[in-house]
Design an enzyme around this catalytic site. Structure first.
Site, PDB file in Angstrom:
ATOM      1  N   TRP A  35       0.706  -1.136  -0.074  1.00 30.80           N
ATOM      2  CA  TRP A  35       0.052  -0.073   0.066  1.00 30.80           C
ATOM      3  C   TRP A  35       0.589   1.368  -0.109  1.00 30.80           C
ATOM      4  CZ3 TRP A  35      -4.890   2.052   0.494  1.00 30.80           C
ATOM      5  CH2 TRP A  35      -4.958   3.299   0.827  1.00 30.80           C
ATOM      6  N   ASN A  37       0.187   5.521   0.127  1.00 29.64           N
ATOM      7  CA  ASN A  37      -0.768   6.840  -0.072  1.00 29.64           C
ATOM      8  C   ASN A  37       0.114   8.125  -0.215  1.00 29.64           C
ATOM      9  OD1 ASN A  37      -1.157   6.092   2.988  1.00 29.64           O
ATOM     10  ND2 ASN A  37      -1.949   8.018   3.204  1.00 29.64           N
ATOM     11  N   ASP A  38      -0.137   9.200   0.577  1.00 25.45           N
ATOM     12  CA  ASP A  38       0.479  10.410   0.257  1.00 25.45           C
ATOM     13  C   ASP A  38       2.035  10.596   0.066  1.00 25.45           C
ATOM     14  OD1 ASP A  38      -2.030  10.921   1.840  1.00 25.45           O
ATOM     15  OD2 ASP A  38      -1.018  12.167   3.299  1.00 25.45           O
ATOM     16  N   GLN A  54       3.691   7.610   2.158  1.00 24.52           N
ATOM     17  CA  GLN A  54       3.119   6.929   3.381  1.00 24.52           C
ATOM     18  C   GLN A  54       2.745   5.415   2.736  1.00 24.52           C
ATOM     19  OE1 GLN A  54       1.197   8.438   6.551  1.00 24.52           O
ATOM     20  NE2 GLN A  54       3.349   8.925   5.770  1.00 24.52           N
ATOM     21  N   SER A  98       2.388  11.673   7.335  1.00 23.10           N
ATOM     22  CA  SER A  98       3.099  12.501   6.218  1.00 23.10           C
ATOM     23  C   SER A  98       4.119  13.712   6.752  1.00 23.10           C
ATOM     24  CB  SER A  98       2.003  13.270   5.493  1.00 23.10           C
ATOM     25  OG  SER A  98       1.207  12.074   4.746  1.00 23.10           O
ATOM     26  N   ARG A 166      -0.725  17.571  12.329  1.00 28.01           N
ATOM     27  CA  ARG A 166      -0.008  16.829  11.234  1.00 28.01           C
ATOM     28  C   ARG A 166       0.511  17.385  10.149  1.00 28.01           C
ATOM     29  NH1 ARG A 166      -5.137  14.255  11.744  1.00 28.01           N
ATOM     30  NH2 ARG A 166      -6.279  14.138   9.845  1.00 28.01           N
ATOM     31  N   ASP A 167       1.182  16.434   9.522  1.00 26.49           N
ATOM     32  CA  ASP A 167       1.639  16.732   8.138  1.00 26.49           C
ATOM     33  C   ASP A 167       2.550  18.125   7.876  1.00 26.49           C
ATOM     34  OD1 ASP A 167       0.094  14.666   7.822  1.00 26.49           O
ATOM     35  OD2 ASP A 167      -1.447  15.763   6.680  1.00 26.49           O
ATOM     36  N   GLU A 222      -5.489  18.929   5.824  1.00 30.76           N
ATOM     37  CA  GLU A 222      -4.300  18.025   5.908  1.00 30.76           C
ATOM     38  C   GLU A 222      -3.497  18.531   5.055  1.00 30.76           C
ATOM     39  OE1 GLU A 222      -5.913  14.048   7.020  1.00 30.76           O
ATOM     40  OE2 GLU A 222      -6.345  14.139   5.165  1.00 30.76           O
ATOM     41  N   TRP A 305     -10.127   8.894  -1.145  1.00 34.10           N
ATOM     42  CA  TRP A 305     -10.240   7.857   0.213  1.00 34.10           C
ATOM     43  C   TRP A 305     -11.542   6.950   0.158  1.00 34.10           C
ATOM     44  CZ3 TRP A 305      -6.668   6.453   3.401  1.00 34.10           C
ATOM     45  CH2 TRP A 305      -5.544   6.900   3.458  1.00 34.10           C
TER      46      TRP A 305
HETATM   47  C1  FRU Z   1      -3.766  12.482   4.488  1.00 41.32           C
HETATM   48  C2  FRU Z   1      -3.435  11.723   5.346  1.00 41.32           C
HETATM   49  C3  FRU Z   1      -2.484  12.660   6.387  1.00 41.32           C
HETATM   50  C4  FRU Z   1      -1.906  11.678   7.211  1.00 41.32           C
HETATM   51  C5  FRU Z   1      -1.798  10.161   6.380  1.00 41.32           C
HETATM   52  C6  FRU Z   1      -1.581   9.117   7.156  1.00 41.32           C
HETATM   53  O1  FRU Z   1      -4.116  11.366   3.135  1.00 41.32           O
HETATM   54  O2  FRU Z   1      -4.588  11.416   6.094  1.00 41.32           O
HETATM   55  O3  FRU Z   1      -3.155  13.803   6.921  1.00 41.32           O
HETATM   56  O4  FRU Z   1      -0.526  12.036   7.691  1.00 41.32           O
HETATM   57  O5  FRU Z   1      -2.661  10.473   5.168  1.00 41.32           O
HETATM   58  O6  FRU Z   1      -1.540   8.016   6.141  1.00 41.32           O
END
Ligand code: FRU
Length: 493
Positions: A35, A37-38, A54, A98, A166-167, A222, A305
């Protein structure tokens, strides 16, 4: 190195061997295994671009977040590097979320990321406590800072939630030193972007609020990014739970930008307008970098998402990045075009001019494929026309289409017939400008995606598709009469 990171590295190296390069995107970064993501830590270091992400190496669904890592010289050919971070410390034991990367004056590459720890909250429910942390590295191995976390709950301004914090995105501060933009939920008010300040990128103190949602543009914000471009300022944000507004914000969790002006002295961002970043089905959490030749390049997670966790069985990889896009601001909007490095991968040019097409569909010899850069210019013949479409990734059973209805000024991407067996999101629309039905569409196809750049990138629509790559037909359709100019390149990645 922790056991958790060593395990992840060993696992990804072994499992990657089972995935043939032909079974993944050719020039879009996909998860090394399982998997993704970001995009995280998008940066240039040691003569190469670095893109972290991610990453859950053990399952093709979202789970305990690691940071995957890849490097590239041209932003299109990516080589996997070993996973950079694993959740292995008390403050990040439930995930390394992230963040971003900078090069320190002493030459080290530094990552700043959100550590997540599940803790019982005041009412006894388990919540995710979020803090900001550092790791120092050489482009391959990263050591977490022994004084982590460097920004935590006590550093929040009034009303800030420690569970939605976060982020971090580090940017150069206007008058020297560093700023870290961090997304935060303000109890009852929704998302906002906080700025922390530092002279050495290691010691941080709270500065000011750059922007806040005041009950609009979704709930929690985010993944912020902020930069000056063509004399304006752009704040990129990805927002949860957005309400559609006209043709904007149809993605639930979607990326938007605020265009405005920033007064560095007064530390005031005056926003002028808000816009969707990408009108397609799949685009979230973009990050940018500035190349050495001064281009602002953005890359996003090409997923959404609401559909990304619907596969029940595990897949060898799931999740890919968008094409890196060069940004510019013109006429008060953000234009995006594929990075010019793509042109070096062009081969097999096929050009058609003024092909007449009326009330039906045609194919053009030499115009087919699934690794493709295709430009189509549509000009009405006589009166206007009702609809024009390009159908691609097509065989006798399946196709995906991008269509344009001049009377409605709407471009639509539709993957309903792409082979999906689920009643999930298959269409997205964008309102576009045109003169009497004249429009330019540039379609970039990789094995598992389509990105449509309308009118030189004034609007963009991106979507993943999982049609078997052998479905490589392309058909042009018109209801009414048009002339089309077509330019096609195969992309040799
Ligand atoms: C955005 C998010 C971020 C977080 C990450 C977790 O897609 O929700 O805010 O850091 O993904 O995987």
């Amino acid at each position: 190195m922790s056991q958790a990171l060593r395990d992840a590295r060993r696992y990804e190296e072994a499992m990657e061997r089972a995935i043939s390069p032909e079974d993944r995107p050719a020039f879009h970064l996909s998860a090394r295994v399982s998997w993704l993501n970001d995009p995280n830590g998008f940066s240039f270091y040691g003569g190469r671009y670095h893109l972290f992400y991610q990453y859950n190496p053990y399952d093709s669904h979202w789970g305990p977040m690691h940071w995957g890592h890849a490097v590239s010289e041209d932003l299109l050919h990516w080589t996997y590097a070993p996973a950079a971070l694993a959740p292995d410390m008390p403050y990040d034991r439930d995930g390394c979320y992230s963040g971003s990367a900078v090069t320190l004056p002493d030459g080290r590459h530094m990552l700043m990321y959100t550590g997540v720890q599940r803790v019982p909250s005041d009412n006894g429910q388990m919540r995710h406590l979020q803090t900001q942390n550092l790791a120092f590295g050489d482009g391959t191995d990263y050591q977490k800072y022994h004084k982590n976390p460097v920004i935590r709950g006590r550093d929040l301004p009034a009303g800030g939630s420690v569970y939605d914090f976060r982020d971090p995105r580090i940017i150069p501060a206007p008058h020297g030193g560093y700023w870290a933009l961090i997304a935060n939920d303000q109890s009852g008010e929704g998302g906002r972007i906080l700025v922390y300040e530092s002279s050495d990128a290691i010691h941080w103190k709270y500065g000011f609020v750059l922007a806040e949602n005041k009950g609009r543009l979704g709930c929690m914000w985010e993944c912020p990014d902020f930069f000056e471009l063509d004399g304006r300022h752009v704040l990129l944000v990805s927002s949860q739970d957005m309400l559609p507004k006209g043709f904007e914000y149809h993605n639930g969790n979607g990326a938007f930008y605020l265009l405005g002006d920033f007064d560095a002295q007064a530390r005031r961002f005056t926003e002028e307008s808000d816009h969707t970043v990408d009108y397609g089905i799949d685009f979230y959490a973009p990050q940018t970098l500035l190349t050495s030749d001064g281009r602002r390049v953005m890359i996003g997670w090409m997923q959404n998402w609401d559909t990304c966790n619907l596969h029940t069985n595990s897949k060898p990889w799931f999740g890919q990045m968008s094409l890196p896009r060069e940004l510019s601001v013109r006429d008060g909007v953000l234009y995006q075009r594929p990075v010019r490095e793509l042109e070096a991968l062009h081969s097999d040019e096929v050009i058609y001019e003024r092909v007449e097409l009326s009330d039906g569909a045609i194919t053009l010899p030499g115009v087919s494929g699934r690794l493709l850069d295709l430009e189509v210019e549509v000009v009405p013949m006589g009166e206007s026309y009702n609809r024009f479409a390009v159908r691609f990734a097509k065989n006798s059973e399946f196709y995906t289409s991008v269509s344009f209805r001049p009377h409605e000024s709407v471009v639509k991407i539709d993957r309903k017939f792409s082979g999906s067996r689920r009643a999930i999101i298959h269409q997205r629309r964008a309102l576009v400008e045109h003169e009497g039905g004249r429009i330019k569409l540039r379609l970039i196809l990789d094995r598992y995606s389509a990105e449509v750049f309308v009118n030189d990138g004034r609007k963009v629509l991106s979507a993943t598709l999982y049609t078997d790559p052998s479905a490589d037909g392309i058909e042009f359709f018109a209801d009414g009469a048009v002339k089309i100019n077509v330019k096609k390149y195969r992309i040799d990645a």
